[in-house]
Design an enzyme around this catalytic site. Structure first.
Site, PDB file in Angstrom:
ATOM      1  CG  HIS B 137       0.085  -5.223   2.047  1.00  0.00           C
ATOM      2  ND1 HIS B 137       0.105  -3.958   1.515  1.00  0.00           N
ATOM      3  CD2 HIS B 137      -1.220  -5.601   2.012  1.00  0.00           C
ATOM      4  CE1 HIS B 137      -1.125  -3.606   1.158  1.00  0.00           C
ATOM      5  NE2 HIS B 137      -1.946  -4.561   1.456  1.00  0.00           N
ATOM      6  CG  HIS B 264      -9.550  -1.466   2.389  1.00  0.00           C
ATOM      7  ND1 HIS B 264      -9.546  -2.751   2.878  1.00  0.00           N
ATOM      8  CD2 HIS B 264      -9.254  -1.561   1.076  1.00  0.00           C
ATOM      9  CE1 HIS B 264      -9.250  -3.593   1.894  1.00  0.00           C
ATOM     10  NE2 HIS B 264      -9.074  -2.891   0.783  1.00  0.00           N
ATOM     11  CD  GLU B 316     -10.309  -2.553  -2.914  1.00  0.00           C
ATOM     12  OE1 GLU B 316      -9.531  -2.656  -1.951  1.00  0.00           O
ATOM     13  OE2 GLU B 316     -10.218  -3.254  -3.930  1.00  0.00           O
ATOM     14  CB  CYS B 412      -7.394 -10.880  -1.684  1.00  0.00           C
ATOM     15  SG  CYS B 412      -8.662  -9.811  -2.374  1.00  0.00           S
ATOM     16  CB  CYS B 413     -12.058 -12.759  -3.214  1.00  0.00           C
ATOM     17  SG  CYS B 413     -12.201 -10.984  -2.900  1.00  0.00           S
TER      18      CYS B 413
END
Lengths: 647, 647
Positions: B137, B264, B316, B412-413
């Protein structure tokens, strides 16, 4: 405690000529038993080796080899031996008997001086035995050995295998039990309980019954043996962090405090079957009554219409009441068989069609579906709805196979089905000295002593494809006894005649008890009305809301893509549709098919979401086949539940 | 390539006073941004620490600490900074601005001399950086930094953060790229592509656009970079043995060869959004056309009615066309936002209501559902059907929560929703020098230069609760330009007047293009007919067969147990039922509710299986609330799709 039924009928005394089971038993005899023997001997080209025989040869010191396969690999051999032994009773085969005998000898040679038998520990580290009752299946394998040894004794009259079994059982009783200095444990995978009761019944040795009772009452008592063992030995505990925990093993609390079926569905039903056997043999009414409540919870809230159980792949387990997903069902062949064992043991306590109805449901539907027509490929998982593409693309369905597989690494189901079909007559009736109750209308001829007189019975008819059952009763001399004929729960009305004269009897606990003095040549005719029935699930079953299933007699039907095209979810069944019933001897081994006119729903297929309402406006011919023969014509969609047009 | 829309409108130039979004944006301002700042600073009692600020302080050498949290922990901070920066444009706050500035300084101090910023590698082993593009990441975090830096520049006019971002981007361009000696890699989690395009647009530096283009075209080319990296570095590969493989990362083959959305769902849509931005800025028509086909595959086969995507918890991820399970939906808040970003970037290439309809659908339904009324608890997963007991007992639903959670380990959301709501005006329209297209009817006032003249617009009305939109146009001097008003896909008919006179225009690509010379005080009135609509899914959506959803305007409705009692699966909606529409300012932050008379199905609840047909015979009052405010009144059942009575 109710009256119990001490007698069962050996396979040799019930010659089966049945429109439903004869083909299945022939497949077991011709294909499953021989094929599995080759597999156990690692002689199937292209298949993963079993190692089961090789493990025993190594354990006997006759070859050098490491243990191969699962910790419960021995049980594959024992289950095969049990199936083979049962088959010898109704299909004598000197060559098979010889192989069986040689295998008993091999096991005897592998048995340790103290009686211990388990090739995994013998070939790895014997000092570690009994250190992981939770997961390492020594008692599970022992239980299967006991069942096999009893079957071998019943089939051959020889005690060679029984002696090995008793020596092992005695060893287990010296290691485990309530006494100080013994391990206060019990098996992670139940099975030994029923095996011990059968060993008790074959030998009369009360120690075995007592040990079975100990395993059942000790299970789940605080402090939890598995928790202590895990801590003491540093064992892993796979289910620790999940919702199941020790309930996976039905070992989170005592059985008498468990108010609904939990955990691994095979283990649960093996436990209940073993406990019912113990309740019967010990006269433990409190245990029976508790099992009766678990029975109701299981069969009235967690059982598929096919008789299957185990809604979830996670833990191969029960979930919660009325949770019965069709596409992701686990419904393992072994779980259905285990429920049949439970039903059978309950029937031996009390003849009640609540038990026999489930026994019939699961034996005609969700278990025999586990095998193809020839007995050469098998389902582990028996879903009630399949879309082949979904099983490949949806990870939640990774356990579901759209076609039967040749064999499994974990080969529990095929031999389990084989041993059950081979011993099917055990399940057909229960008897006392002066009463016999017919649970399954298995056509054929059997003989039973009643009132001290040998009595022959001949059942004929086309059951389950037709509802008329003719029974000829042939006592060697006139004798009075009760013959109880089950009126299945699915049957809306019946007629019964004796020698042509109507008998007006009402069922008691689902049985028509005919108490009379029987004379040679007496003939009963029981006519069970067998209409095509629409079946709806309890309103709490979310997955079946708005859906309907079709059943006729004990047979649950399904739609297959092969007959009805794809997109079965677009088909509706009108409530007014008339069915045509046709027996098709040529189709799928000989089955009765149902046909009617359904409706196919049209809808706006130009957009993902549309305000244009779909219409169920296209009549289409529908063909229903029995569920148990699905997936014998290649890969395609299948569904048991279809949409109810409600008009 | 279509004409593109270079201009978006800064938040400061669009004063939002909207019946729908003002409350949500206020919650972001008052609660989400302050709460998250406390969380990032580990000052929330009882919550798991974030470590994000501490990581940067340690990376700057100002404290001694090990890296804490996920490898992508930095992105939480960057997303917060982006949200905060956007908010400053429409809600100036000197204190917040000061904190933001201090944070920029902190990041600058943590930045390595060569421009590298990533606290995970700075605090562990800098020599390992760029060795696991697949999973670690670094580029994902960089992308979020770039977006935050651009927002900060737009909000404050200061280049402090932009300089840090450019230094990092220059460093990345020195490490990755097509030239020999550079790594020919790309991010495992896409995001940097869109960030780089935004950085290019803010700075004019073509190198950033070129790097974004490289990441998109290099992705999935043989030999696969991730396969080589995994082998070279000995990295693990979690998805290796599953059905996803490198498709999890959309990296199994080049984007132009991918014919449907895979893997994803957040990553996929970040990739598509970034690719669309690249296509727009490079004029790559082939890329645009391919994205258009992916758009159709995604929004016409794999999108929930709430605008959400990602059917499966496993990965996901997307599954396969028309697979849209309601109870086990993943439908991550971030995935819906990512689809909004994709829609927005597509709209900037071509004004087509196919994009704007989805943008509206997802912003009014399946994303804002991720936050409670106050902005203090959040959903990660946005299911379309919930039975609370099932989420606890069915392992397949372990990811589904029946009530919003305070915070997440993987946070994250919430900040993603915060940055999107804070920058909502960016999504409301697209403009060129002489045309403006209104995608979202976001009430408020904005000013835009058109034909060289500043033009003020005031949108008023109760949209989405009512369909009348009044727009006052105030050019500083009369000027000719095109104002395109979107006619939503859900709208069956409309009326448009200008200064009270009907305008007879037909929509082009869903827009009413009003091309005229505008004078101060011109007033438009667009009346969108907004009936209650029944919506049916495509006939291939198995999970919605026999079901119907209810929508009014852009708002998707649901039934909750709080209004309608339990067992929502027993409720049917008659096609003839009339709806009452009531705006309830007092309810759930002010929403319009729908009421009608439904039917409750009665059935045989005495047996698990019954031949007694259920009847939909009990009229019951039904209350539908907007989906996005579900689960604000405690725990209970909810469903978007309910049974269609088909009569």
């Amino acid at each position: 405690m109710q009256n119990t039924f001490p007698h069962s009928i050996p396979g040799r005394d019930y010659r089966v000529e049945d429109p439903f089971f004869t083909r299945l038993r022939t497949a077991v005899l011709r294909n499953v038993i021989p094929y599995q023997w080759e597999a156990l001997n690692d002689r199937v080209p292209g298949a993963a080796p079993s190692g089961a025989i090789r493990n025993f040869r190594a354990a006997a010191g006759e070859i050098q080899a490491e243990h191969y396969g699962y910790v419960f690999q021995d049980s594959d051999l024992f289950k095969w031996m049990e199936a083979a032994a049962h088959s010898l009773m109704w299909a004598p085969d000197p060559h098979l008997e010889q192989e069986l005998e040689a295998t008993v000898d091999l096991i005897a040679r592998a048995q340790q001086p103290d009686g211990y038998v388990d090739t995994y520990y013998i070939l790895t580290d014997l000092s570690k035995r009994w250190t992981n009752l939770k997961d390492n299946h020594e008692l599970y394998c022992a239980g299967h050995m006991f069942e096999a040894a009893v079957a071998h004794f019943r089939a051959t009259g020889r005690t060679t295998f029984l002696q090995v079994a008793e020596k092992l059982a005695d060893h287990i009783a010296s290691v485990l039990g309530p006494e100080e200095g013994k391990l206060h444990g019990y098996p992670g995978h139940e099975e030994v309980e029923l095996g011990l009761v059968k060993l008790f019944e074959a030998t009369g040795c009360a120690r075995y019954l007592e040990l079975a009772r100990y395993f059942i009452t000790q299970r789940g008592r605080e402090p939890l043996y598995f928790a202590e063992e895990t801590a003491r030995q540093g064992n892993s505990f796979f289910w620790k962090d999940g919702p199941l925990g020790y309930a996976y093993y039905q070992a989170h609390k005592p059985l008498l405090e468990q108010d609904r079926p939990v955990g691994h569905a095979v283990r649960a039903n093996y436990l209940y079957a073993g406990a019912a056997a113990v309740a019967r043999c010990t006269g433990d009414d409190a245990l029976y009554r508790h099992l009766e409540s678990l029975w109701r919870e299981e069969t009235q809230k967690q059982m598929y219409i096919t008789g299957q159980v185990g809604s979830s792949e996670y833990g191969e387990a029960f979930t919660y009441p009325y949770d019965l997903p069709n596409d992701s069902a686990y419904a393992e062949t072994c779980a259905g068989l285990a429920l049949a064992f439970f039903a059978h043991q309950m029937l031996r306590i009390r003849r009640d069609s609540a038990y026999a109805d489930v026994l019939e449901r699961v034996l005609y539907n969700g278990t025999v579906s586990g095998m193809d027509l020839e007995g050469t490929s098998f389902f582990y998982v028996n879903p009630l709805s399949v879309v082949p593409a979904a099983t490949r693309e949806d990870q939640r369905l990774a356990h579901v196979k759209p076609v039967r597989q040749k064999w499994f690494g974990c080969a529990c189901c095929p031999p389990n089905l084989a041993r059950t079909l081979a011993s099917l007559t055990d399940y057909a009736l229960s008897a006392t000295d002066n009463a016999v109750y017919q649970h399954l209308y298995l056509a054929g001829t059997f003989t039973l002593p009643l009132g001290g007189v040998p009595v022959g019975f001949t059942l004929s008819g086309q059951y389950p494809w037709a509802g008329e059952i003719r029974i000829r009763v042939e006592p060697h001399a006139p004798v009075r006894f009760t013959y109880g004929l089950r009126v299945p729960g699915w049957c809306p009305s019946f007629r019964l005649t004796c020698n042509g004269q109507p008998l007006s009897l009402s069922p008691t606990q689902g049985y028509l008890d005919i108490d009379r003095t029987w004379a040679p040549g007496d003939e009963l005719c029981l006519t069970l009305e067998m209409p095509v029935q629409r079946v709806w699930a309890h309103p709490s079953v979310r997955e079946d809301a708005g859906k309907v299933a079709v059943q006729r007699g004990p047979i649950v039907y399904c739609l297959e893509e092969a007959d009805n095209g794809p997109d079965l979810h677009r088909i509706l069944l009108p409530r007014t549709a008339d069915f045509t019933v046709t027996h098709r001897p040529d189709l799928l081994g000989g089955v009765t098919v149902l046909a009617c006119t359904g409706l196919r729903e049209s809808g706006d297929d130009t957009a993902l979401y549309s305000t244009r309402p779909p219409q169920a406006d296209t009549p289409i011919p529908l063909t229903f086949i029995p569920y148990f023969v699905w997936a014998n014509r290649g890969e395609g969609e299948m569904t048991v539940w279809l949409r109810d047009a409600r008009s």
